[in-house]
Design a protein around this motif. Structure first.
Motif, PDB file in Angstrom:
ATOM      1  N   GLU A 133       0.827  -1.208   0.000  1.00  0.00           N
ATOM      2  CA  GLU A 133       0.000   0.000   0.000  1.00  0.00           C
ATOM      3  C   GLU A 133       0.861   1.257   0.000  1.00  0.00           C
ATOM      4  O   GLU A 133       0.617   2.194  -0.764  1.00  0.00           O
ATOM      5  N   LEU A 134       1.867   1.283   0.861  1.00  0.00           N
ATOM      6  CA  LEU A 134       2.733   2.445   0.985  1.00  0.00           C
ATOM      7  C   LEU A 134       3.410   2.763  -0.344  1.00  0.00           C
ATOM      8  O   LEU A 134       3.387   3.902  -0.816  1.00  0.00           O
ATOM      9  N   VAL A 135       3.995   1.749  -0.968  1.00  0.00           N
ATOM     10  CA  VAL A 135       4.722   1.950  -2.224  1.00  0.00           C
ATOM     11  C   VAL A 135       3.766   2.330  -3.357  1.00  0.00           C
ATOM     12  O   VAL A 135       4.058   3.230  -4.148  1.00  0.00           O
ATOM     13  N   GLU A 136       2.610   1.673  -3.434  1.00  0.00           N
ATOM     14  CA  GLU A 136       1.643   1.998  -4.490  1.00  0.00           C
ATOM     15  C   GLU A 136       1.141   3.428  -4.362  1.00  0.00           C
ATOM     16  O   GLU A 136       1.043   4.151  -5.353  1.00  0.00           O
ATOM     17  N   PHE A 137       0.801   3.841  -3.147  1.00  0.00           N
ATOM     18  CA  PHE A 137       0.302   5.201  -2.942  1.00  0.00           C
ATOM     19  C   PHE A 137       1.377   6.213  -3.320  1.00  0.00           C
ATOM     20  O   PHE A 137       1.128   7.146  -4.084  1.00  0.00           O
ATOM     21  N   ALA A 138       2.569   6.033  -2.789  1.00  0.00           N
ATOM     22  CA  ALA A 138       3.655   6.981  -3.051  1.00  0.00           C
ATOM     23  C   ALA A 138       4.059   6.979  -4.524  1.00  0.00           C
ATOM     24  O   ALA A 138       4.384   8.037  -5.073  1.00  0.00           O
TER      25      ALA A 138
ATOM     26  N   HIS B 211      -0.436  10.349   2.002  1.00  0.00           N
ATOM     27  CA  HIS B 211      -0.880   9.030   2.464  1.00  0.00           C
ATOM     28  C   HIS B 211      -1.263   9.104   3.946  1.00  0.00           C
ATOM     29  O   HIS B 211      -2.297   8.568   4.363  1.00  0.00           O
ATOM     30  N   THR B 212      -0.441   9.770   4.731  1.00  0.00           N
ATOM     31  CA  THR B 212      -0.742   9.934   6.150  1.00  0.00           C
ATOM     32  C   THR B 212      -2.093  10.620   6.327  1.00  0.00           C
ATOM     33  O   THR B 212      -2.930  10.179   7.120  1.00  0.00           O
ATOM     34  N   PHE B 213      -2.335  11.689   5.557  1.00  0.00           N
ATOM     35  CA  PHE B 213      -3.609  12.391   5.637  1.00  0.00           C
ATOM     36  C   PHE B 213      -4.766  11.485   5.198  1.00  0.00           C
ATOM     37  O   PHE B 213      -5.845  11.508   5.799  1.00  0.00           O
ATOM     38  N   SER B 214      -4.542  10.669   4.190  1.00  0.00           N
ATOM     39  CA  SER B 214      -5.577   9.737   3.722  1.00  0.00           C
ATOM     40  C   SER B 214      -5.917   8.700   4.787  1.00  0.00           C
ATOM     41  O   SER B 214      -7.090   8.349   4.966  1.00  0.00           O
TER      42      SER B 214
ATOM     43  N   ILE C  41       5.532   7.406   9.620  1.00  0.00           N
ATOM     44  CA  ILE C  41       4.785   6.156   9.704  1.00  0.00           C
ATOM     45  C   ILE C  41       5.496   5.171   8.786  1.00  0.00           C
ATOM     46  O   ILE C  41       5.677   5.436   7.600  1.00  0.00           O
ATOM     47  N   TYR C  42       5.902   4.056   9.359  1.00  0.00           N
ATOM     48  CA  TYR C  42       6.686   3.042   8.646  1.00  0.00           C
ATOM     49  C   TYR C  42       5.813   1.863   8.209  1.00  0.00           C
ATOM     50  O   TYR C  42       4.693   1.685   8.702  1.00  0.00           O
ATOM     51  N   VAL C  43       6.381   1.055   7.341  1.00  0.00           N
ATOM     52  CA  VAL C  43       5.749  -0.212   6.954  1.00  0.00           C
ATOM     53  C   VAL C  43       5.464  -1.014   8.218  1.00  0.00           C
ATOM     54  O   VAL C  43       6.301  -1.081   9.133  1.00  0.00           O
ATOM     55  N   ASP C  44       4.295  -1.605   8.283  1.00  0.00           N
ATOM     56  CA  ASP C  44       3.813  -2.433   9.393  1.00  0.00           C
ATOM     57  C   ASP C  44       3.478  -1.655  10.661  1.00  0.00           C
ATOM     58  O   ASP C  44       3.123  -2.262  11.679  1.00  0.00           O
TER      59      ASP C  44
ATOM     60  N   ASN D  50      -7.335  16.177  16.303  1.00  0.00           N
ATOM     61  CA  ASN D  50      -7.185  14.781  15.896  1.00  0.00           C
ATOM     62  C   ASN D  50      -5.724  14.368  15.982  1.00  0.00           C
ATOM     63  O   ASN D  50      -4.846  15.096  15.502  1.00  0.00           O
ATOM     64  N   HIS D  51      -5.499  13.211  16.576  1.00  0.00           N
ATOM     65  CA  HIS D  51      -4.143  12.687  16.717  1.00  0.00           C
ATOM     66  C   HIS D  51      -4.081  11.250  16.217  1.00  0.00           C
ATOM     67  O   HIS D  51      -4.942  10.440  16.579  1.00  0.00           O
ATOM     68  N   LEU D  52      -3.072  10.968  15.406  1.00  0.00           N
ATOM     69  CA  LEU D  52      -2.768   9.586  15.034  1.00  0.00           C
ATOM     70  C   LEU D  52      -1.620   9.118  15.912  1.00  0.00           C
ATOM     71  O   LEU D  52      -0.621   9.832  16.071  1.00  0.00           O
ATOM     72  N   TYR D  53      -1.784   7.925  16.479  1.00  0.00           N
ATOM     73  CA  TYR D  53      -0.745   7.304  17.296  1.00  0.00           C
ATOM     74  C   TYR D  53      -0.333   5.992  16.652  1.00  0.00           C
ATOM     75  O   TYR D  53      -1.164   5.287  16.068  1.00  0.00           O
ATOM     76  N   ASN D  54       0.942   5.636  16.787  1.00  0.00           N
ATOM     77  CA  ASN D  54       1.389   4.329  16.296  1.00  0.00           C
ATOM     78  C   ASN D  54       1.248   3.283  17.406  1.00  0.00           C
ATOM     79  O   ASN D  54       0.738   3.568  18.493  1.00  0.00           O
ATOM     80  N   GLN D  55       1.688   2.088  17.115  1.00  0.00           N
ATOM     81  CA  GLN D  55       1.541   0.967  18.047  1.00  0.00           C
ATOM     82  C   GLN D  55       2.342   1.160  19.338  1.00  0.00           C
ATOM     83  O   GLN D  55       2.094   0.482  20.332  1.00  0.00           O
ATOM     84  N   LYS D  56       3.283   2.103  19.356  1.00  0.00           N
ATOM     85  CA  LYS D  56       4.047   2.414  20.568  1.00  0.00           C
ATOM     86  C   LYS D  56       3.410   3.569  21.340  1.00  0.00           C
ATOM     87  O   LYS D  56       4.009   4.091  22.268  1.00  0.00           O
TER      88      LYS D  56
END
Length: 150
Positions: free
Chosen positions: A24-29, A57-60, A92-95, A123-129
């Motif tokens: 997804e990341l590579v296709e979008f970019a 992509h982050t905004f999407s 934001i990284y892969v996985d 609005n805040h986006l948080y990663n898994q950490k």
């Protein structure tokens, strides 16, 4: 469905988590921001330690998670009115598994149309950490229940 009257300042809404895949990341970019560090593993690793999402992509992802907030059918939303103070805080990284937390900070009735109200959220986006990776303030036009015909 939640209408203008159903929201209150301080209301916090959360989305389910979403995992960003390499495909997804590579296709979008590749389509929208073909910088080497977004589409080439070696360039991404050299610049950021790995491939990262582009800002579009982050905004999407933020937008998609906004439609999955834990408020049922996402309310009687009519339109987005604006986005302020947008910040890409961390890559934001892969996985990475990201989730959205939105908090209502202001509510006011529309002066030009009494059937509508304006809701402001942070609005805040948080990663898994639980690291903050993205932040934006939004203004949203939303329907007023008391004006809906029975």
């Amino acid at each position: 469905m939640m209408y203008f009257e159903d929201y209150h300042v301080g209301l916090v809404m959360n989305s389910p988590a979403y995992t960003v895949t390499q495909q997804e990341l590579v296709e979008f970019a590749s389509k929208w921001d073909p910088q080497p560090f977004h589409i080439d593993e070696a360039a991404g690793k050299a610049a950021f330690g790995g491939l990262i999402t582009c800002s579009a992509h982050t905004f999407s992802i933020f937008s998609a998670l906004g439609s999955r907030l834990d408020i049922g059918s996402n309310g009687a939303i009519i339109a987005g009115l604006g986005f302020n103070r947008m910040q890409m805080i961390k890559p934001i990284y892969v996985d990475d598994r990201v989730r959205l937390r939105a908090e209502v900070t202001k509510l006011r009735r529309s002066q030009s149309n009494p059937a509508q109200g304006i809701m402001t959220t942070i609005n805040h986006l948080y990663n898994q950490k639980d690291e903050l990776v993205f932040s934006v303030e939004t203004a949203t036009l939303i329907g007023v229940k008391e004006t809906v015909p029975a």
